[in-house]
Design a protein around this motif. Structure first.
Motif, mmCIF file in Angstrom:
data_model
loop_
_atom_site.group_PDB
_atom_site.id
_atom_site.type_symbol
_atom_site.label_atom_id
_atom_site.label_comp_id
_atom_site.label_asym_id
_atom_site.label_seq_id
_atom_site.Cartn_x
_atom_site.Cartn_y
_atom_site.Cartn_z
ATOM 1 N N LEU A 164 123.618 3.088 -49.963
ATOM 2 C CA LEU A 164 122.627 2.849 -51.239
ATOM 3 C C LEU A 164 122.043 4.353 -51.430
ATOM 4 C CD1 LEU A 164 121.004 -0.423 -50.077
ATOM 5 C CD2 LEU A 164 122.573 0.098 -52.072
ATOM 6 N N LEU A 165 122.153 5.384 -50.498
ATOM 7 C CA LEU A 165 121.558 6.637 -50.686
ATOM 8 C C LEU A 165 122.720 7.431 -51.492
ATOM 9 C CD1 LEU A 165 119.661 9.004 -50.183
ATOM 10 C CD2 LEU A 165 120.457 9.532 -48.226
ATOM 11 N N HIS A 166 123.985 7.355 -51.165
ATOM 12 C CA HIS A 166 125.022 7.851 -51.688
ATOM 13 C C HIS A 166 125.857 7.000 -52.586
ATOM 14 C CE1 HIS A 166 124.615 11.761 -49.488
ATOM 15 N NE2 HIS A 166 124.214 10.982 -48.395
ATOM 16 N N ARG A 167 125.318 6.923 -53.955
ATOM 17 C CA ARG A 167 125.817 5.615 -54.741
ATOM 18 C C ARG A 167 127.082 5.835 -55.798
ATOM 19 N NH1 ARG A 167 121.710 2.151 -55.121
ATOM 20 N NH2 ARG A 167 122.445 1.333 -57.233
ATOM 21 N N GLU A 168 127.856 6.891 -55.466
ATOM 22 C CA GLU A 168 128.905 7.227 -56.139
ATOM 23 C C GLU A 168 130.028 5.909 -56.091
ATOM 24 O OE1 GLU A 168 127.592 11.130 -54.234
ATOM 25 O OE2 GLU A 168 127.842 9.161 -53.635
ATOM 26 N N GLU A 169 130.243 5.561 -57.481
ATOM 27 C CA GLU A 169 131.087 4.209 -57.646
ATOM 28 C C GLU A 169 130.937 3.080 -56.801
ATOM 29 O OE1 GLU A 169 135.452 5.386 -57.588
ATOM 30 O OE2 GLU A 169 134.855 7.437 -58.256
ATOM 31 N N LEU A 170 129.535 2.895 -56.748
ATOM 32 C CA LEU A 170 128.889 1.825 -56.236
ATOM 33 C C LEU A 170 128.718 0.662 -56.856
ATOM 34 C CD1 LEU A 170 127.758 0.660 -53.460
ATOM 35 C CD2 LEU A 170 125.537 1.246 -54.349
ATOM 36 N N SER A 171 129.549 -0.360 -56.747
ATOM 37 C CA SER A 171 129.892 -1.514 -57.745
ATOM 38 C C SER A 171 128.452 -2.369 -57.357
ATOM 39 C CB SER A 171 130.892 -2.536 -57.439
ATOM 40 O OG SER A 171 130.609 -3.046 -56.068
ATOM 41 N N HIS A 172 128.019 -3.213 -58.522
ATOM 42 C CA HIS A 172 126.682 -4.110 -58.459
ATOM 43 C C HIS A 172 127.166 -5.063 -57.264
ATOM 44 C CE1 HIS A 172 123.526 -6.496 -59.695
ATOM 45 N NE2 HIS A 172 124.094 -7.591 -59.863
ATOM 46 N N ASP A 173 128.190 -5.637 -57.173
ATOM 47 C CA ASP A 173 128.415 -6.701 -56.072
ATOM 48 C C ASP A 173 128.180 -5.956 -54.641
ATOM 49 O OD1 ASP A 173 129.000 -8.593 -58.025
ATOM 50 O OD2 ASP A 173 131.188 -8.554 -57.761
ATOM 51 N N VAL A 174 128.678 -4.845 -54.263
ATOM 52 C CA VAL A 174 128.581 -4.192 -53.184
ATOM 53 C C VAL A 174 126.913 -3.997 -52.956
ATOM 54 C CG1 VAL A 174 129.043 -2.341 -51.658
ATOM 55 C CG2 VAL A 174 130.836 -3.374 -53.050
ATOM 56 N N GLU A 175 126.419 -3.457 -53.984
ATOM 57 C CA GLU A 175 124.948 -3.224 -53.870
ATOM 58 C C GLU A 175 124.115 -4.425 -53.621
ATOM 59 O OE1 GLU A 175 121.372 -1.124 -56.676
ATOM 60 O OE2 GLU A 175 123.364 -1.368 -57.436
ATOM 61 N N GLU A 176 124.599 -5.406 -54.047
ATOM 62 C CA GLU A 176 123.779 -6.600 -53.590
ATOM 63 C C GLU A 176 123.959 -7.191 -52.379
ATOM 64 O OE1 GLU A 176 124.928 -9.849 -56.586
ATOM 65 O OE2 GLU A 176 123.197 -9.372 -57.814
ATOM 66 N N CYS A 177 125.176 -7.003 -52.035
ATOM 67 C CA CYS A 177 125.393 -7.321 -50.508
ATOM 68 C C CYS A 177 124.800 -6.364 -49.394
ATOM 69 C CB CYS A 177 126.798 -7.112 -50.184
ATOM 70 S SG CYS A 177 128.005 -8.472 -51.005
ATOM 71 N N LEU A 178 124.580 -5.222 -49.822
ATOM 72 C CA LEU A 178 123.817 -4.074 -48.875
ATOM 73 C C LEU A 178 122.551 -4.542 -48.939
ATOM 74 C CD1 LEU A 178 125.570 -0.733 -50.062
ATOM 75 C CD2 LEU A 178 126.252 -2.335 -47.925
ATOM 76 N N THR A 179 121.644 -4.706 -50.213
ATOM 77 C CA THR A 179 120.479 -4.992 -50.241
ATOM 78 C C THR A 179 120.074 -6.376 -49.431
ATOM 79 O OG1 THR A 179 120.467 -4.017 -52.603
ATOM 80 C CG2 THR A 179 118.755 -5.311 -52.021
ATOM 81 N N ALA A 180 120.914 -7.159 -49.693
ATOM 82 C CA ALA A 180 120.668 -8.590 -48.967
ATOM 83 C C ALA A 180 120.669 -8.379 -47.401
ATOM 84 C CB ALA A 180 121.932 -9.588 -49.455
ATOM 85 N N TYR A 181 121.855 -7.711 -46.845
ATOM 86 C CA TYR A 181 121.539 -7.418 -45.486
ATOM 87 C C TYR A 181 120.284 -6.597 -45.040
ATOM 88 C CZ TYR A 181 122.926 -6.031 -40.906
ATOM 89 O OH TYR A 181 122.734 -5.970 -39.394
ATOM 90 N N LEU A 182 119.689 -5.570 -45.988
ATOM 91 C CA LEU A 182 118.739 -5.009 -45.290
ATOM 92 C C LEU A 182 117.432 -5.952 -45.622
ATOM 93 C CD1 LEU A 182 119.278 -1.430 -47.317
ATOM 94 C CD2 LEU A 182 119.302 -2.177 -44.625
ATOM 95 N N LEU A 183 117.370 -6.860 -46.612
ATOM 96 C CA LEU A 183 116.091 -7.636 -46.653
ATOM 97 C C LEU A 183 116.216 -8.670 -45.498
ATOM 98 C CD1 LEU A 183 116.569 -8.725 -50.513
ATOM 99 C CD2 LEU A 183 114.764 -7.516 -49.583
ATOM 100 N N GLN A 184 117.372 -8.923 -45.050
ATOM 101 C CA GLN A 184 117.388 -9.717 -43.703
ATOM 102 C C GLN A 184 116.861 -8.992 -42.596
ATOM 103 O OE1 GLN A 184 121.178 -11.221 -42.333
ATOM 104 N NE2 GLN A 184 120.468 -13.050 -41.619
ATOM 105 N N ALA A 185 117.360 -7.778 -42.480
ATOM 106 C CA ALA A 185 117.035 -6.976 -41.282
ATOM 107 C C ALA A 185 115.624 -6.510 -41.324
ATOM 108 C CB ALA A 185 117.834 -5.723 -41.319
ATOM 109 N N ALA A 186 114.904 -6.507 -42.686
ATOM 110 C CA ALA A 186 113.483 -6.064 -42.633
ATOM 111 C C ALA A 186 112.521 -7.299 -42.142
ATOM 112 C CB ALA A 186 113.108 -5.923 -44.002
ATOM 113 N N GLU A 187 113.022 -8.426 -42.137
ATOM 114 C CA GLU A 187 112.104 -9.622 -41.583
ATOM 115 C C GLU A 187 112.479 -9.980 -39.946
ATOM 116 O OE1 GLU A 187 109.947 -10.273 -43.278
ATOM 117 O OE2 GLU A 187 110.462 -9.062 -45.311
ATOM 118 N N SER A 188 113.425 -9.165 -39.588
ATOM 119 C CA SER A 188 113.836 -9.710 -38.031
ATOM 120 C C SER A 188 113.740 -8.861 -37.101
ATOM 121 C CB SER A 188 115.541 -10.061 -38.326
ATOM 122 O OG SER A 188 116.215 -8.942 -38.541
ATOM 123 N N GLY A 189 112.747 -8.090 -37.100
ATOM 124 C CA GLY A 189 112.187 -7.135 -36.013
ATOM 125 C C GLY A 189 112.275 -5.752 -36.283
ATOM 126 N N ARG A 190 112.506 -4.881 -35.264
ATOM 127 C CA ARG A 190 112.221 -3.530 -35.199
ATOM 128 C C ARG A 190 113.412 -2.472 -35.573
ATOM 129 N NH1 ARG A 190 107.359 -1.842 -32.519
ATOM 130 N NH2 ARG A 190 108.229 0.165 -32.450
#
Length: 297
Positions: free
Chosen positions: A204-230
């Motif tokens: 997500l920091l290096h976004r060259e040719e990053l598709s919307h679908d992949v961005e959504e998957c990465l964001t979803a993973y981080l949202l889950q990780a943000a609520e599950s601990g340190r």
């Protein structure tokens, strides 16, 4: 000309071993305490054309530059270099063996010109190339031309890694005794989670040719990780200067919100107070309200 072993040249704080072969010079080993090393293009007026198997195995180098004359690197040439942070490959056409950078946990940058492209052409970010071999275990990406769908292959491998199960980690573990099984499993699973967080943030920091679908998957993973601990926050605070950019990504994606900001600040305190201060400032700017009205300190 026959092969001759045990020839040496001196470096600033060590010794480079080489073999004088028919086609050119092969770097065969290294001993010393250099932190940075540039392999010479020529030795005894002959081109250095290769680095042999395990040549730099377990060395303490932090930075190494490999000249454009080198076209072949043997298996595990830099494996076990636990302090290695940055590699510069000056040549675009290199045949590399297996496990070149295996067990190099500090490696953060691999710089190389894209294969088949002129000097000065746009290159893949060094951080992504390093992640391809250290996190994704996809060394083939070092040799794939950018025109051949490099980012698509990179992102496909990221999604595979994010989807790897606990069982994938377990099957690679080796236990010294039955009593250490649980500890090793917990450590391995936690390390797997941190690696997943890191590759998601890095992409997500290096976004060259990053598709919307992949961005959504990465964001979803981080949202889950943000609520599950340190785990996520330890990944951020271990990233050095890059961690501040990761904080911005987490704010933009909604991983940091009013419901968890205080808990996050508590986790990012202690020895890493600079992240706490940065998050306070960025949260205040984002919400446009006085920080003292937002946070219960």
């Amino acid at each position: 000309m026959g092969q001759k072993r045990e020839k040496t040249i001196s470096t600033a704080k060590g010794t480079l071993f080489y073999e004088d072969r028919e086609a050119g010079i092969a770097v065969a080993g290294y001993m010393g305490e250099d932190t940075a090393l540039r392999i010479p293009e020529r030795i005894s007026d002959r081109s250095v054309i290769s680095v042999v198997r395990k040549a730099f195995w377990n060395s303490s180098l932090r930075n190494i530059t490999i000249p454009h004359t080198v076209t072949e690197i043997g298996d595990w040439a830099f494996a076990g270099c636990r302090k290695l942070e940055e590699v510069t490959l000056c040549g675009a056409e290199i045949r590399g063996g297996r496990g070149l950078f295996r067990k190099c946990p500090a490696l953060r940058k691999i710089s190389m010109p894209p294969p088949g492209r002129p000097e000065g052409a746009r290159c893949v970010a060094p951080a992504l190339l390093a992640a391809a071999v250290t996190i994704l275990e996809a060394e083939y990406l070092l040799y794939l031309p950018q025109e051949c769908g490099w980012y698509a292959r990179f992102d496909a491998r990221i999604l595979e890694v994010l989807g790897e199960s606990a069982e994938h980690v377990m099957k690679h573990l080796v236990y010294c005794a039955e009593e250490d099984m649980l500890d090793r499993q917990e450590q391995a699973l936690y390390a797997q989670k941190k690696q997943k967080c890191r590759i998601a943030l890095l992409r997500l920091l290096h976004r060259e040719e990053l598709s919307h679908d992949v961005e959504e998957c990465l964001t979803a993973y981080l949202l889950q990780a943000a609520e599950s601990g340190r785990c996520l926050w330890e990944t951020v605070t271990a990233a050095g200067a890059e961690g501040f950019a990761y904080c911005d990504i987490l704010l933009q994606t909604g991983c940091i919100h009013a419901g968890n900001i205080n808990a996050i600040l508590e986790m990012t305190g202690g020895e890493r107070v600079e992240y706490r201060a940065y998050l306070l400032r960025r949260w205040q700017e984002r919400e446009r309200i006085p920080v003292w009205d937002t946070l219960h300190l």
